[in-house]
Design an enzyme around this catalytic site. Structure first.
Site, PDB file in Angstrom:
ATOM      1  N   GLU A   1     -24.835   7.298  32.661  1.00  0.00           N
ATOM      2  CA  GLU A   1     -25.849   7.534  31.627  1.00  0.00           C
ATOM      3  C   GLU A   1     -27.182   7.424  32.371  1.00  0.00           C
ATOM      4  O   GLU A   1     -27.607   6.320  32.725  1.00  0.00           O
ATOM      5  CB  GLU A   1     -25.774   6.495  30.522  1.00  0.00           C
ATOM      6  CG  GLU A   1     -26.816   6.734  29.436  1.00  0.00           C
ATOM      7  CD  GLU A   1     -26.848   5.631  28.390  1.00  0.00           C
ATOM      8  OE1 GLU A   1     -26.992   5.946  27.193  1.00  0.00           O
ATOM      9  OE2 GLU A   1     -26.741   4.446  28.769  1.00  0.00           O
TER      10      GLU A   1
ATOM     11  N   ASP B   1     -23.158   2.571  31.587  1.00  0.00           N
ATOM     12  CA  ASP B   1     -24.241   2.457  30.616  1.00  0.00           C
ATOM     13  C   ASP B   1     -25.551   2.121  31.341  1.00  0.00           C
ATOM     14  O   ASP B   1     -25.570   1.281  32.244  1.00  0.00           O
ATOM     15  CB  ASP B   1     -23.885   1.343  29.614  1.00  0.00           C
ATOM     16  CG  ASP B   1     -24.922   1.160  28.540  1.00  0.00           C
ATOM     17  OD1 ASP B   1     -25.119   2.087  27.736  1.00  0.00           O
ATOM     18  OD2 ASP B   1     -25.553   0.076  28.512  1.00  0.00           O
TER      19      ASP B   1
END
Length: 692
Positions: A376, A340
């Site tokens: 990401e 993330d």
């Protein structure tokens, strides 16, 4: 009495004679180890050893299961970034198991919240009654299960939330719903295997905490992007033994032939900004674990938008991240990781650096040699958009793919050139760094944003239930409601929405790159227009399994699309195609055709909403022999005539997928009329080949 022990193994591990304890804090003046009995009474020992910032001790007679925490003594100077306050019981960053839950209280804050201005005074209230306790564990148990060995060329990722996936499943017992054991249930595994996906990507499962502002709204952090420890599984996902039940889940998923990928959040922690609670890292060594302003160390750098940013420049923090990844891969059975806000892993004081030591340590770590690494590639900080900039071993979420597919099928003009690049595996983004098409994680929907059903049903976000006056969530979704916002009884609109959903899924599964599906999209799952359901631990955020009964044919079509992808050589090639042929004559290895079947010329790319992508027969080119593939797409609002070329004297085209019909039809032809907003896929069958 406690002995000096060793600094070489951080955390708390017991052996036959006692337990070793070690924790890193470069600025501490003393570290207390506090042991708790079943009634909450504590006994504290000062760790006697300190080696290069690691405080350590060995406690004879201490056994596995002993509850403990730390109190760290040192300067209280918040303006200088020093937040030592021994009134706060702190979680060991290397703890393998926690017992109990957080209870929100003013005692969790290290400062007196009545302090005026910047003159923060320490809060001397003991926080221990409101904190979970760490548990002493034995040596990390070696994981001995077998892993599926799935090449990148065959991977199909399916993103799901552990809790939300099973909460409403009719065949899952109540005690298993929302738990690791729910995902281990045979009915879930049968469903996933029948769907055809290869890799289950789970949203965060690290121990987490709900933000105080959500508690005040009677909400909770459903998605879980608020970790407070990177080695412990979230207790609420288990009945009793979170570690054991997680490992059982992984083994069951592996037995079904499916990988497990974890979404990990090594970019911030649940302690939030400078006014947040002190639960672990802030009180142990604030300046080592968090990035602060160089000229104002009392202020956090907030490149994550979550109040703090982990200081991945620090060698000890890098070691913690690596140790955590190795633990989950080698001891818990996890097959890969989705990072993330991954640019945080490569941030320095001057911005993102693709050559950052941590990124390359992760890539080069021998213990992670078999693990998938997925970034990401953006964060909210300055220069945070870094799509295509990660090291060669990494794959990346491709939001450019997402937006292009949405815009093309919505009917936006001028999308064909970008569409061609995305269908081709985004060579313009990944090829220059030596990465294959599979480095592009293609998706149309993910947890963050609309579900597929909502993408074709809403033009405005409807996030009022989040308590932020509908200001949160993406503003630009490239969605369409096709005439009515939300639910409708209009049969024509419903048919069009269904067809557009199928168009986007078909495009995704026929593109070069690694496809990722959002769990529930194959069922028509809706969040009623909420495109930021992070706080919706309720029927909004949970998967609605009634779609199995409402439109079972849609699910069957998705299964067929996934199976069809496996028959297409172009989706499995680990190289890009660039329109080359052997002698400059005949068909190239990839062709972009007008609907009339002729090659595209420059002016066609800007003037049309229809195109055919042709991948000629590969049987003489490489080992991935398969029939030629033609993908005909009409995103316009009127029907169009499409024609395909005759590739050889013997052979014919066979329609194998048609988004506008329940069943393929019209085999053996070279021309078809495609309805408005439709996709048709055909395979070229030579007469000497058996039909697929």
């Amino acid at each position: 009495m406690i002995e000096e022990g060793s600094p070489h193994c951080l955390g708390a591990r017991c052996d036959a004679g006692g337990a070793h304890f070690a924790v890193y804090s470069s600025g501490a003046e003393a570290v207390e180890l506090c042991l708790f009995d079943a009634d909450g009474r504590q006994t504290c020992y000062t760790l006697p050893g300190e080696t290069d910032g690691v405080w350590h001790g060995y406690l004879p007679g201490c056994q596995q299961g002993q509850r403990y925490g730390y109190r760290v003594h040192g300067p209280w100077a918040p303006g200088s970034g020093l937040r030592f306050n021994p009134s706060k019981l702190l979680i060991d960053p290397y703890a393998r198991s926690l017992e109990g839950s957080f209870r929100w209280s003013g005692a969790l804050y290290d400062y007196d919240r009545t302090s005026p201005g910047d003159a923060l005074q320490p809060n001397l209230t003991d926080s221990a009654p409101y904190m979970p306790k760490c548990l002493v564990t034995g040596p990390d148990e070696a994981w001995s299960g077998s892993r599926p060995h799935i090449p990148w060329e065959e991977a199909i990722i399916y993103e799901a939330n552990v809790r939300g996936y099973t909460m409403m499943h009719p065949d899952i017992p109540d005690k298993e719903r929302g738990k690791f054991r729910g995902l281990s249930n045979g009915r879930i595994l049968e469903y996933l295997k029948a769907l055809g996906i290869t890799s289950l990507e789970l949203m965060p499962v690290h121990e987490m905490i709900d933000e105080g502002f959500l508690i005040g709204r009677d909400l909770r952090n459903f998605w879980g992007y608020n970790s407070i420890n990177f080695f412990t599984p979230e207790k609420s996902y288990a009945d009793q033994d979170a570690v054991g039940e997680f490992r059982e889940m992984v083994n069951a998923i592996h037995d079904a032939g499916i990988e497990v990928i974890l979404d990990v959040v090594y970019n911030h922690t649940g302690e939030g900004g400078g006014n947040g609670p002190t639960l672990s890292f802030r009180g142990i060594d604030n300046l080592s674990y968090y990035r602060t302003e160089p000229d104002d160390p009392g202020r956090y750098i907030n490149d994550t938008g979550c109040g703090n940013t982990i200081n991945n420049d620090h060698p000890r923090v890098q070691a913690m991240v690596l140790d955590s990844l190795v633990y989950w891969h080698r001891h818990m059975g996890v097959d890969g990781f989705r990072f993330d806000l991954a640019p945080i892993l490569g941030r320095t004081q001057t911005g993102f650096d693709p050559a950052h030591a941590l990124l390359h340590k992760i890539s080069d770590e021998p213990e992670l040699a078999g693990a998938r690494l997925i970034a990401e590639p953006w964060d909210p900080g300055p220069g945070g958009y870094q799509l295509g900039q990660f090291p060669p071993r990494w794959a990346e979420w491709n939001d450019n793919y997402r937006d292009t597919i949405r815009r093309f099928w919505r009917g936006d003009q001028g999308q064909l050139p970008t569409l061609a690049r995305r269908l081709h595996g985004s060579a313009d983004i990944f090829e220059s760094s030596g990465r294959p098409p599979q480095a592009s994680i293609n998706f149309v929907t993910s947890h963050d944003g609309y579900t597929l059903y909502d993408l074709v049903s809403y033009e405005q976000r409807h996030n009022e239930a989040n308590g932020e006056d509908n200001r949160d969530g993406h503003q630009h979704n490239f969605s369409s409601n096709y005439g009515v916002e939300g639910e409708t009884r209009d049969a024509d609109i419903k048919r069009l929405r269904r067809k557009q959903s199928m168009n986007m899924l078909a495009t995704l599964l026929m593109s070069k790159g690694t496809p990722m599906l959002l769990a529930g999209d194959e069922l028509g799952n809706s969040q009623r227009g909420n495109n930021n359901a992070y706080a919706q631990d309720n029927e909004t955020g949970w998967i609605d399994w009634s779609g199995l009964d409402k439109d079972p044919l849609f699910l069957e079509q998705v299964r067929k699309l996934i199976a069809l992808r496996g028959k297409m050589a172009h989706t499995r090639r680990a190289s890009y195609l660039h329109g080359l042929d052997d002698d400059g004559d005949g068909w190239r290895d990839i062709e972009w055709l007008q609907p009339a079947g002729k090659r595209m010329f420059e002016h066609h790319w800007q003037e049309d909403l229809a195109i055919t992508v042709l991948f000629p027969d590969s049987s003489t080119a490489d080992e991935l022999a398969s029939p030629a593939v033609a993908i005909m797409m009409n995103a316009g609002h009127t029907e169009r005539d499409f024609k395909l070329p005759q590739l050889s004297p013997q052979g014919s085209w066979e329609i194998v997928f048609n988004s506008a019909e329940d069943r393929p039809a019209e085999t053996g032809k070279r021309s078809w009329v495609l309805p408005a907003q439709a996709l048709v896929c055909a395979l070229y069958q030579k007469t000497e080949h058996a039909s697929v």
